[in-house]
Design a protein around this motif. Structure first.
Motif, PDB file in Angstrom:
ATOM      1  N   VAL A   1     -12.281  15.400 -13.829  1.00  0.00           N
ATOM      2  CA  VAL A   1     -13.475  14.694 -14.306  1.00  0.00           C
ATOM      3  C   VAL A   1     -14.683  15.209 -13.531  1.00  0.00           C
ATOM      4  N   PRO A   2     -15.882  14.904 -13.993  1.00  0.00           N
ATOM      5  CA  PRO A   2     -17.075  15.418 -13.296  1.00  0.00           C
ATOM      6  C   PRO A   2     -17.113  15.017 -11.828  1.00  0.00           C
ATOM      7  N   GLY A   3     -17.598  15.916 -11.005  1.00  0.00           N
ATOM      8  CA  GLY A   3     -17.634  15.671  -9.571  1.00  0.00           C
ATOM      9  C   GLY A   3     -18.569  14.559  -9.148  1.00  0.00           C
ATOM     10  N   ASP A   4     -19.519  14.194 -10.016  1.00  0.00           N
ATOM     11  CA  ASP A   4     -20.443  13.112  -9.671  1.00  0.00           C
ATOM     12  C   ASP A   4     -19.963  11.751 -10.168  1.00  0.00           C
ATOM     13  N   THR A   5     -18.711  11.650 -10.603  1.00  0.00           N
ATOM     14  CA  THR A   5     -18.152  10.360 -11.011  1.00  0.00           C
ATOM     15  C   THR A   5     -18.145   9.419  -9.808  1.00  0.00           C
ATOM     16  N   PRO A   6     -18.733   8.217  -9.939  1.00  0.00           N
ATOM     17  CA  PRO A   6     -18.791   7.298  -8.779  1.00  0.00           C
ATOM     18  C   PRO A   6     -17.401   6.854  -8.326  1.00  0.00           C
ATOM     19  N   ALA A   7     -17.280   6.571  -7.031  1.00  0.00           N
ATOM     20  CA  ALA A   7     -16.006   6.100  -6.484  1.00  0.00           C
ATOM     21  C   ALA A   7     -15.580   4.791  -7.132  1.00  0.00           C
ATOM     22  N   THR A   8     -16.547   3.938  -7.481  1.00  0.00           N
ATOM     23  CA  THR A   8     -16.203   2.659  -8.116  1.00  0.00           C
ATOM     24  C   THR A   8     -15.644   2.870  -9.519  1.00  0.00           C
ATOM     25  N   THR A   9     -16.122   3.887 -10.221  1.00  0.00           N
ATOM     26  CA  THR A   9     -15.563   4.208 -11.543  1.00  0.00           C
ATOM     27  C   THR A   9     -14.136   4.703 -11.403  1.00  0.00           C
TER      28      THR A   9
ATOM     29  N   GLU B   1      -5.065   1.456 -14.965  1.00  0.00           N
ATOM     30  CA  GLU B   1      -3.722   2.033 -15.073  1.00  0.00           C
ATOM     31  C   GLU B   1      -2.696   1.176 -14.344  1.00  0.00           C
ATOM     32  N   ALA B   2      -3.079   0.619 -13.196  1.00  0.00           N
ATOM     33  CA  ALA B   2      -2.178  -0.279 -12.463  1.00  0.00           C
ATOM     34  C   ALA B   2      -1.882  -1.528 -13.282  1.00  0.00           C
ATOM     35  N   ALA B   3      -2.878  -2.019 -14.017  1.00  0.00           N
ATOM     36  CA  ALA B   3      -2.658  -3.196 -14.851  1.00  0.00           C
ATOM     37  C   ALA B   3      -1.657  -2.920 -15.958  1.00  0.00           C
ATOM     38  N   ILE B   4      -1.707  -1.737 -16.534  1.00  0.00           N
ATOM     39  CA  ILE B   4      -0.726  -1.357 -17.563  1.00  0.00           C
ATOM     40  C   ILE B   4       0.676  -1.384 -16.973  1.00  0.00           C
ATOM     41  N   GLY B   5       0.828  -0.838 -15.774  1.00  0.00           N
ATOM     42  CA  GLY B   5       2.135  -0.839 -15.126  1.00  0.00           C
ATOM     43  C   GLY B   5       2.603  -2.231 -14.767  1.00  0.00           C
ATOM     44  N   MET B   6       1.696  -3.027 -14.197  1.00  0.00           N
ATOM     45  CA  MET B   6       2.055  -4.376 -13.767  1.00  0.00           C
ATOM     46  C   MET B   6       2.489  -5.240 -14.947  1.00  0.00           C
ATOM     47  N   ILE B   7       1.730  -5.251 -16.002  1.00  0.00           N
ATOM     48  CA  ILE B   7       2.025  -6.113 -17.142  1.00  0.00           C
ATOM     49  C   ILE B   7       3.268  -5.648 -17.900  1.00  0.00           C
ATOM     50  N   ASN B   8       3.455  -4.336 -17.990  1.00  0.00           N
ATOM     51  CA  ASN B   8       4.567  -3.791 -18.782  1.00  0.00           C
ATOM     52  C   ASN B   8       5.811  -3.497 -17.960  1.00  0.00           C
ATOM     53  N   GLN B   9       5.812  -3.886 -16.685  1.00  0.00           N
ATOM     54  CA  GLN B   9       6.971  -3.700 -15.811  1.00  0.00           C
ATOM     55  C   GLN B   9       7.445  -2.251 -15.781  1.00  0.00           C
ATOM     56  N   LYS B  10       6.507  -1.325 -15.669  1.00  0.00           N
ATOM     57  CA  LYS B  10       6.832   0.093 -15.647  1.00  0.00           C
ATOM     58  C   LYS B  10       6.011   0.790 -14.563  1.00  0.00           C
ATOM     59  N   THR B  11       6.439   1.995 -14.227  1.00  0.00           N
ATOM     60  CA  THR B  11       5.685   2.793 -13.265  1.00  0.00           C
ATOM     61  C   THR B  11       4.490   3.435 -13.953  1.00  0.00           C
ATOM     62  N   THR B  12       3.319   3.256 -13.388  1.00  0.00           N
ATOM     63  CA  THR B  12       2.148   4.002 -13.836  1.00  0.00           C
ATOM     64  C   THR B  12       1.477   4.621 -12.617  1.00  0.00           C
ATOM     65  N   ALA B  13       0.656   5.633 -12.862  1.00  0.00           N
ATOM     66  CA  ALA B  13       0.027   6.335 -11.745  1.00  0.00           C
ATOM     67  C   ALA B  13      -1.253   7.004 -12.196  1.00  0.00           C
ATOM     68  N   VAL B  14      -2.079   7.332 -11.227  1.00  0.00           N
ATOM     69  CA  VAL B  14      -3.324   8.058 -11.485  1.00  0.00           C
ATOM     70  C   VAL B  14      -3.406   9.236 -10.524  1.00  0.00           C
ATOM     71  N   ARG B  15      -3.571  10.431 -11.093  1.00  0.00           N
ATOM     72  CA  ARG B  15      -3.882  11.627 -10.294  1.00  0.00           C
ATOM     73  C   ARG B  15      -5.135  12.234 -10.923  1.00  0.00           C
ATOM     74  N   LEU B  16      -6.262  11.720 -10.478  1.00  0.00           N
ATOM     75  CA  LEU B  16      -7.566  12.080 -11.024  1.00  0.00           C
ATOM     76  C   LEU B  16      -8.259  13.038 -10.066  1.00  0.00           C
ATOM     77  N   ILE B  17      -8.928  14.036 -10.612  1.00  0.00           N
ATOM     78  CA  ILE B  17      -9.553  15.066  -9.780  1.00  0.00           C
ATOM     79  C   ILE B  17     -11.036  15.173 -10.126  1.00  0.00           C
ATOM     80  N   PRO B  18     -11.901  14.478  -9.374  1.00  0.00           N
ATOM     81  CA  PRO B  18     -13.343  14.674  -9.562  1.00  0.00           C
ATOM     82  C   PRO B  18     -13.754  16.010  -8.942  1.00  0.00           C
ATOM     83  N   VAL B  19     -14.038  16.979  -9.763  1.00  0.00           N
ATOM     84  CA  VAL B  19     -14.261  18.350  -9.285  1.00  0.00           C
ATOM     85  C   VAL B  19     -15.720  18.489  -8.843  1.00  0.00           C
ATOM     86  N   ILE B  20     -15.909  18.546  -7.538  1.00  0.00           N
ATOM     87  CA  ILE B  20     -17.256  18.562  -6.966  1.00  0.00           C
ATOM     88  C   ILE B  20     -18.021  19.802  -7.437  1.00  0.00           C
TER      89      ILE B  20
END
Length: 454
Positions: free
Chosen positions: A373-381, A389-408
């Motif tokens: 994603v764009p390198g200027d994506t805010p940390a809060t975003t 993504e964590a909410a999807i995992g929590m509610i659906n009783q499954k493993t979810t994860a995020v590997r996001l790369i804000p490319v500076i």
């Protein structure tokens, strides 16, 4: 054992359809590593890893030669380092010393990656866990082969939003610390909900506290094999389609079972699990996206994509689970954008969006994986995306994860190059509206009502 017909069929899958065993991962417990100082603990950790894993790579290479089965990666996972270093580490820099010891062990053993620079903070953070998390940007910038993960939620505990907010900041700082390499550090960092104890796949691998002292886990792959099998089922009903995927997943998993048993026997290490995930590579013909298009989509991201992925994931599990006594880890279809040519093409064309990928994660193995994603994506975003993504995992009783790369330094329309198995990725747009007030509230999102099953 395989019969002669299965041997011929296996050879065809390897030579023509890119079948491989994606990884042999040796899990090693570091809970008994001792030291009154950080330096002593580092030496204890290095000694244990190099003692147990000294023959891992050579054994994998011998199995490759003798059976003709490619084993792409030889890896190690260790006990979450936040637990191992809790007694002696007094600041983030102490944890950085430990990751250097891990990296030295990984390099000396010749493994591709070592996972376990991790913290499990699904309910709250101890001081040691916070220090490890705060050390991640420096730790990943200064090492080559070690991967980090943080579990911020679970179905039983809810989501630790303080950890989510902190991880948004850490992802951004890790991107900045490795800005000269297209923010590569973020490709070695994954944020989980419901992380499994026995996952052999990087960057999220760690040796869970429920595991024994040492274990061998194997992750298989084979999207090219599934794609080839489905070519013969064009125009057929869903019943035929499902049967074809199940039978193919069974055959793929049997190869993994054979390799796992052989590695276990030769190394004298107990066999843990087979992870039967379909994990793509950037190579042509080795794509999960291509399977979805073979099922009937014009391009990944088109209407019907989530349904097709749900079908694929379920049939892979149904076929694979019959082929091994112990199936675990993540097990299903991975959708890492940078590692899948057809997904790269769809993202570049604007057909596959971040929102569509999020919908797809409701029915597949993991989550938003290897997305630039764009390198200027805010940390809060970034924190907001992790929370979704964590909410999807929590509610659906499954493993979810995020590997996001804000490319500076890069924005939408540009490309990030990661190299090797990690591939390359187009920079994808992110919703410009903010969520700062939401992610900075503090505290914990409670567990869902269906978590109370005791």
């Amino acid at each position: 054992m395989l019969n002669i017909m299965e041997v011929h069929e296996t050879n065809k899958m390897i030579e023509q359809e890119k079948l491989d065993v994606r990884t042999i991962t040796m899990g090693i417990s570091l809970l008994d590593c001792e030291g009154s100082t950080v330096d002593e603990l580092c030496e204890s950790i290095y000694k244990k890893i190099t003692t147990y894993a000294k023959d891992l790579v050579s054994t994998g290479q011998a199995i490759e030669r003798e059976f003709g089965i490619p084993i792409v990666n030889k890896r190690i996972s260790v006990t979450p380092i936040s637990l191992v270093g809790a007694r002696v580490c007094k600041c983030p820099e102490d944890f950085v010393k430990i990751i250097h010891a891990l990296d030295r062990a990984a390099c000396d053993m010749g493994v591709n990656f070592l996972g376990g620079y991790s913290a499990l903070v699904s309910k709250a953070m101890t001081p040691a866990e916070r220090m490890l998390i705060e050390s991640i940007p420096q730790a990943l910038a200064e090492t080559e082969r070690v991967c980090a993960s943080v579990n911020v939620g679970s179905t039983k505990t809810g989501i630790d939003m303080d950890a989510v907010r902190l991880m948004g900041e850490i992802v951004k700082k890790t991107a900045e610390a490795t800005a000269d390499r297209d923010s590569l550090g973020c490709a070695k960092l994954v944020v989980f909900c419901n992380a499994p104890d026995d996952n052999p796949f990087m960057a999220g691998a760690f040796h869970g506290v429920t595991e024994g002292d040492v274990v061998i886990n194997v992750g298989v792959s084979g999207p090219g094999v599934v794609k080839k099998a489905l070519e013969a089922a064009r125009g057929e009903s869903f019943e035929v389609l499902c049967e074809t995927i199940k039978k193919t997943a069974f055959k793929i998993t049997r190869i993994g079972q054979l390799v796992a048993q052989e590695a276990s026997r030769r190394l004298g290490v107990p066999f843990g699990i087979i992870d039967l995930s379909l994990a793509p590579t950037p190579a042509v013909g080795d794509s999960v996206g291509e399977i979805l298009e073979e099922i009937g989509l014009e391009q990944v991201g088109a209407p019907g994509t989530t349904a097709a992925l749900a079908l694929l994931n379920d049939q892979v599990k149904k076929g694979g689970i019959m082929a091994s006594s112990y199936v675990g880890g993540l097990s299903g279809a991975f959708i890492p954008v940078s590692e899948d040519k057809n997904m790269i093409d769809a993202a570049t064309a604007g057909v596959l969006t971040l929102e569509k990928l999020e919908a797809m994660t409701c029915v597949c193995s993991v989550g938003l994986d290897m997305i630039a994603v764009p390198g200027d994506t805010p940390a809060t975003t970034i924190a907001g995306i992790i929370a979704d993504e964590a909410a999807i995992g929590m509610i659906n009783q499954k493993t979810t994860a995020v590997r996001l790369i804000p490319v500076i330094g890069k924005g939408v329309g540009e490309v990030a190059e990661f190299g090797g198995l990690l591939g390359w990725a187009p920079i994808m747009p992110v919703n410009p509206k903010g969520c700062e007030t939401f992610v900075t509230r503090g505290g914990r999102i409670p567990a869902p009502v269906h978590s109370f099953k005791n």
